[in-house]
Each structure stands twice: as structure tokens, then as C-alpha cells.
Design an enzyme around this catalytic site. Structure first.
Site, short mmCIF file in Angstrom:
data_model
loop_
_atom_site.label_atom_id
_atom_site.label_comp_id
_atom_site.label_asym_id
_atom_site.label_seq_id
_atom_site.Cartn_x
_atom_site.Cartn_y
_atom_site.Cartn_z
N TYR A 104 0.84 -1.20 0.00
CA TYR A 104 0.00 0.00 0.00
C TYR A 104 0.87 1.25 0.00
O TYR A 104 0.56 2.23 -0.68
CB TYR A 104 -0.95 0.01 1.21
CG TYR A 104 -2.05 -1.01 1.10
CD1 TYR A 104 -3.14 -0.80 0.26
CD2 TYR A 104 -2.01 -2.19 1.84
CE1 TYR A 104 -4.16 -1.74 0.15
CE2 TYR A 104 -3.02 -3.13 1.74
CZ TYR A 104 -4.09 -2.89 0.90
OH TYR A 104 -5.09 -3.82 0.79
N ARG A 118 -3.59 5.57 3.42
CA ARG A 118 -5.01 5.23 3.64
C ARG A 118 -5.84 5.51 2.40
O ARG A 118 -6.75 4.76 2.06
CB ARG A 118 -5.57 5.98 4.84
CG ARG A 118 -5.07 5.41 6.15
CD ARG A 118 -5.74 6.05 7.31
NE ARG A 118 -5.13 5.58 8.53
CZ ARG A 118 -5.67 5.70 9.71
NH1 ARG A 118 -6.84 6.29 9.83
NH2 ARG A 118 -5.06 5.23 10.77
N CYS A 135 -6.54 -4.63 -7.94
CA CYS A 135 -6.32 -4.31 -6.53
C CYS A 135 -5.77 -5.51 -5.76
O CYS A 135 -5.17 -5.34 -4.70
CB CYS A 135 -7.59 -3.78 -5.90
SG CYS A 135 -9.02 -4.86 -6.06
#
Length: 164
Positions: A104, A118, A135
Site C-alpha cells: 500500500y 489510507r 487491486c
């Protein structure tokens, strides 16, 4: 009018919703199109009718599962969402190569906002076209799978397929 079709894959049933131009508007590892319609932006939303002919997308999915991992790059997607970062992050996500997952943190950096970890995770969570906007190729910092709307066994299977 939107059309949808469900095909069997090694990762489970994959339902694909396409728009009038043949671009994928929603996709997910479910056999219930009702799970997908709420993911489509209201500007692109309409009723979806079942149809065996949703264009070349099915052939690309089959090619992907038969080993042509670049086949999904040839599929047109039609994603739309309010928010410049998420829209850009989805474009960047499509550039993550099979067999080369990123964290991420790395995804946030690739998307141009290294501190927006985030927001990068949110872009993954809000992705309406699973598999085509991959994803599943975004992992936690420690290399663990993190989450996946369609279940961790599916994510694990896709990553294993791409690593082979």
C-alpha cells in the site's frame, strides 16, 4: 443498457458488467450481479441484462487464466468516481504488473502521494472492476494479503497464478 455475464474461472465465478461501448463497468468474483451494480458510479448506472455476448472481454479473461497474464491489459474499463486521487490511483493500479505486487505504501508513492497510504487503500477498496484493475496486487507492508472484497482465498489464488 448494461449487459452482464458470469464465467467460471479457477478463482471462482466471475461476473462482468459491460456498458454499451463494451467497457467493463463492474466485475467481481460472484455469480450475483446484484453484488456489483451498487459499485457502479450513478453516472454509469443502469439496469443490467444477462447476455452471453459481452464482447471480447471473456476471451481476454480466458487467455489470462490460460497463462497470458497481459491479456487483461487489453480490456477497456469504464471507472468513474468523484475524487481525482482515486481516479488516478486506478490508472496507476492497472500498471502494476502481474507477479510484481506492491505494498500500500508503494502504491501510494506510485500514485504520486507517498503519505496517502489510507487513500491508496481506499482506492483499492472502492475498485468496482476487480481483476481488470488489479487491486489484488496491493499488499500490506509486511507482505501479508490485507483485505479483498471477494475474499482472501480468491486474492491468494490470483497472486499464485500470476507468480507461476
Amino acid at each position: 443498457m448494461l449487459k452482464h455475464h458470469t464465467i467460471d474461472t479457477p478463482a471462482g465465478p466471475l461476473t462482468i458488467v459491460v456498458g454499451p461501448s463494451g467497457g467493463v463497468r463492474a466485475a467481481g468474483f460472484t455469480d450475483d450481479v446484484g453484488d456489483l451494480l451498487p459499485l457502479i458510479h450513478p453516472k454509469l448506472h443502469a439496469q443490467a441484462q444477462p447476455d452471453d455476448d459481452i464482447g471480447p472481454v471473456i476471451a481476454h479473461v480466458r487467455s489470462y487464466f490460460e497463462g497470458d497474464l497481459g491479456a487483461l491489459d487489453r480490456v477497456v474499463v469504464e471507472q468513474h468516481i468523484a475524487g481525482e486521487f482515486v481516479a488516478h490511483a486506478w490508472v496507476v493500479m492497472r500498471e502494476i504488473k502481474p507477479g510484481s505486487p506492491v505494498t500500500y505504501s508503494e502504491f501510494a508513492r506510485l500514485s504520486g502521494r507517498p503519505a496517502a497510504i489510507r487513500a491508496a487503500a481506499m482506492a483499492c477498496a472502492r475498485n468496482p472492476v476487480a481483476l481488470f484493475t488489479p487491486c489484488h496486487r496491493v499488499l500490506r507492508l509486511d507482505g501479508s494479503l490485507g483485505g479483498y472484497r471477494w475474499g482472501l482465498p480468491v486474492k491468494r489464488q490470483l497472486l499464485a497464478h500470476e507468480a507461476a
